[in-house]
Design a protein around this motif. Sequence first.
Motif, PDB file in Angstrom:
ATOM      1  N   THR A  70      24.143 -76.574   6.454  1.00 34.47           N
ATOM      2  CA  THR A  70      23.971 -76.086   7.824  1.00 34.47           C
ATOM      3  C   THR A  70      24.606 -77.100   8.770  1.00 34.47           C
ATOM      4  OG1 THR A  70      21.914 -75.086   7.129  1.00 34.47           O
ATOM      5  CG2 THR A  70      22.274 -75.268   9.503  1.00 34.47           C
ATOM      6  N   LEU A  71      25.560 -76.633   9.537  1.00 37.33           N
ATOM      7  CA  LEU A  71      26.299 -77.541  10.421  1.00 37.33           C
ATOM      8  C   LEU A  71      26.162 -77.056  11.866  1.00 37.33           C
ATOM      9  CD1 LEU A  71      29.509 -77.288   8.262  1.00 37.33           C
ATOM     10  CD2 LEU A  71      27.825 -79.116   8.094  1.00 37.33           C
ATOM     11  N   THR A  72      26.185 -77.991  12.793  1.00 36.07           N
ATOM     12  CA  THR A  72      26.080 -77.584  14.198  1.00 36.07           C
ATOM     13  C   THR A  72      27.358 -77.979  14.933  1.00 36.07           C
ATOM     14  OG1 THR A  72      24.934 -79.644  14.604  1.00 36.07           O
ATOM     15  CG2 THR A  72      23.566 -77.681  14.448  1.00 36.07           C
ATOM     16  N   ARG A  73      27.823 -77.022  15.731  1.00 36.64           N
ATOM     17  CA  ARG A  73      29.056 -77.265  16.490  1.00 36.64           C
ATOM     18  C   ARG A  73      28.686 -77.328  17.973  1.00 36.64           C
ATOM     19  NH1 ARG A  73      33.083 -74.741  19.129  1.00 36.64           N
ATOM     20  NH2 ARG A  73      35.230 -75.340  18.633  1.00 36.64           N
TER      21      ARG A  73
ATOM     22  N   ASP B 107      35.234 -79.488  16.850  1.00 41.88           N
ATOM     23  CA  ASP B 107      35.728 -79.178  15.501  1.00 41.88           C
ATOM     24  C   ASP B 107      35.745 -80.429  14.631  1.00 41.88           C
ATOM     25  OD1 ASP B 107      36.057 -76.554  16.090  1.00 41.88           O
ATOM     26  OD2 ASP B 107      38.199 -76.699  16.550  1.00 41.88           O
TER      27      ASP B 107
ATOM     28  N   VAL C 114      32.297 -81.177  13.463  1.00 40.27           N
ATOM     29  CA  VAL C 114      31.841 -80.291  12.373  1.00 40.27           C
ATOM     30  C   VAL C 114      32.476 -80.735  11.054  1.00 40.27           C
ATOM     31  CG1 VAL C 114      31.902 -77.928  11.501  1.00 40.27           C
ATOM     32  CG2 VAL C 114      31.442 -78.331  13.893  1.00 40.27           C
TER      33      VAL C 114
ATOM     34  N   VAL D 259      30.523 -81.866   7.648  1.00 38.71           N
ATOM     35  CA  VAL D 259      30.636 -81.232   6.330  1.00 38.71           C
ATOM     36  C   VAL D 259      31.007 -82.273   5.264  1.00 38.71           C
ATOM     37  CG1 VAL D 259      33.060 -80.411   6.394  1.00 38.71           C
ATOM     38  CG2 VAL D 259      31.368 -79.141   5.144  1.00 38.71           C
TER      39      VAL D 259
ATOM     40  N   LEU E 127      34.325 -74.812   5.457  1.00 40.93           N
ATOM     41  CA  LEU E 127      33.432 -74.286   6.499  1.00 40.93           C
ATOM     42  C   LEU E 127      33.039 -72.839   6.227  1.00 40.93           C
ATOM     43  CD1 LEU E 127      34.987 -75.904   9.702  1.00 40.93           C
ATOM     44  CD2 LEU E 127      33.008 -76.646   8.396  1.00 40.93           C
TER      45      LEU E 127
ATOM     46  N   SER F 154      29.796 -72.774   4.341  1.00 46.82           N
ATOM     47  CA  SER F 154      28.580 -73.299   4.975  1.00 46.82           C
ATOM     48  C   SER F 154      28.291 -72.504   6.245  1.00 46.82           C
ATOM     49  CB  SER F 154      28.769 -74.779   5.327  1.00 46.82           C
ATOM     50  OG  SER F 154      28.794 -75.537   4.151  1.00 46.82           O
ATOM     51  N   THR F 155      27.117 -72.767   6.831  1.00 51.10           N
ATOM     52  CA  THR F 155      26.763 -72.049   8.059  1.00 51.10           C
ATOM     53  C   THR F 155      27.008 -72.964   9.256  1.00 51.10           C
ATOM     54  OG1 THR F 155      24.997 -71.130   6.737  1.00 51.10           O
ATOM     55  CG2 THR F 155      24.916 -70.680   9.102  1.00 51.10           C
ATOM     56  N   VAL F 156      27.826 -72.508  10.175  1.00 48.98           N
ATOM     57  CA  VAL F 156      28.102 -73.306  11.374  1.00 48.98           C
ATOM     58  C   VAL F 156      27.412 -72.641  12.562  1.00 48.98           C
ATOM     59  CG1 VAL F 156      29.884 -74.310  12.842  1.00 48.98           C
ATOM     60  CG2 VAL F 156      30.346 -73.943  10.415  1.00 48.98           C
TER      61      VAL F 156
ATOM     62  N   ASP G  47      26.717 -72.625  16.564  1.00 47.34           N
ATOM     63  CA  ASP G  47      27.191 -73.149  17.858  1.00 47.34           C
ATOM     64  C   ASP G  47      25.993 -73.435  18.749  1.00 47.34           C
ATOM     65  OD1 ASP G  47      30.139 -73.256  18.139  1.00 47.34           O
ATOM     66  OD2 ASP G  47      29.948 -71.217  17.357  1.00 47.34           O
TER      67      ASP G  47
END
Lengths: 421, 96
Positions: free
Chosen positions: A131-134, A289, A292, A296, A413, A416-418, A420
């Motif tokens: 789980t990534l946050t942008r 970007d 993110v 990752v 990416l 995975s779940t990005v 925003d």
Amino acid sequence: MTVATPTIRITPTGDEPGARSLKVEVPPERVHEAQAKATSYYTRQARLPGFRAGKAPAELVRKRYRDQIRESALRELIDESWKAALEQESLKPLTEPHIHHLKFDDGAPLTFEFHVEVRPEITLERAGGFTLTRTAQPVTDELVTTQIEELRRQKAPWVPAAAEAAKPQPGELVRLTLATLENGEPKDPQQHEIVLGEGRAIPELEEHILRLAPGESADADIRFPDDFPEEAKRGQVRSVRLSVHEVKRRELPELGDAFAREIGDFESFDDLRKAVRQDMELDAAREADADVRRQVIEQIVAANTVPAPRSLVERVLAAFARAYEIPETELQKFANEFAPIAEAQVRRDLVLDHVAESNGLRATEQEVDERVAELAARRKIEPGQLYASLQKANRLRELERTITEEKVFAHLLSQSTVTDT
Amino acid sequence: MADRFRVVVQPLVTEKSSASYMARKEYTFRAAPDATKGEIRAAIESLFGVHVVHIRTLVQRSRVKTRGRTHGIRPRWKKAMIRLKDGEAIQGVFEG
């Protein structure tokens, strides 16, 4: 495991992440063959007194050119062994091999060890499902205004200060003469132009300048601060004579269409604001970007075992040191401070290479051509011209790497779940 | 006995002398122009600890050599060709 070839035996002796050691044994028959070949070469080339070229007997040539023949045979055997090692051990060397424990005696097998730095093989158990946050910084009107104010400051011409006899203020440009005092006499006076308050002069010196109006002079003892860049001068006190000649201030241009036209190819001030906002939004998106991508990689490294071989870390450190022009005396300190960054860089590259390799994501020739054409169209030049200049500057590989990284990150990416924010 | 190092100046290793060695095991030396066969034989036997079984000599005539506008004379010298007793050899000339 021992791999045997018809002539040369190659035995792996050590295997550590990022390095391989191989023992090589060349049978005496092959050594003799190589020496005979080298002797024959020197016999053809040799010019010895008393003999026509190429007519000297082999025995005599062997005696006269003993060292050269040995070296030539050794080089041929090492080259041959290296090719065999590359093929049989499927090595992917990063550097030329080092040779250790060389034994080269007449009538005995030639033995030595290859030590070579290789790209370590890694396996990624988990490369997705993170789980990534942008987070893109919002570009507010205030930020745009600040940016335009900065442009305004950069474009402002210097004009004489309003009141001629007034003392300078921070932010103003002062033309002055600075001379060192020796036995009360000024020596080696030099003219300077300093913008006050920008940290270009020693703070103590600036304080003295602020007290002088144009046409005034003063003597002062200036102490070099403890963080002065030149180490030898730190803490030293110099007596100087300061003479202020002129004070100038920035005349900020009016914000309007004329200012926009002066800055660039803009019709109106609104166009300039739009362009500045667009640039800032693009910058913010790029930063988001990059963040993110960093996340990752960090999560992949944390979820898997990715080594950072010493040899690769040292190469990265050496490249950093070259780029920052670190003096030799500071190298150790620099290496200690930058080691974590270099290790992260090595792990990142290993992960990216592995993903690119295992998923066939390397940039193709066609993709490179397309990108060159795109860049050329943006710069309004011929693609062939841009291609040639990139090739000349050795930057095609860099472009290829950029495209590969873009493809790899797109792939990572997508797994995975990005979110925003 | 004359100085043996003066009598026998040096072995000659040339294409021709190598061919003689290959064909007949014959060694060739540069010798003093006034040395006799007896002196050369004695000097070689003493210097190398061998037995000379056959000796031939000849005198190379002196030659005028020109280099640019300079003329010089290469002195005459004596060449000695010897054969050794079977099984003997002089190390360091063609062997070793």
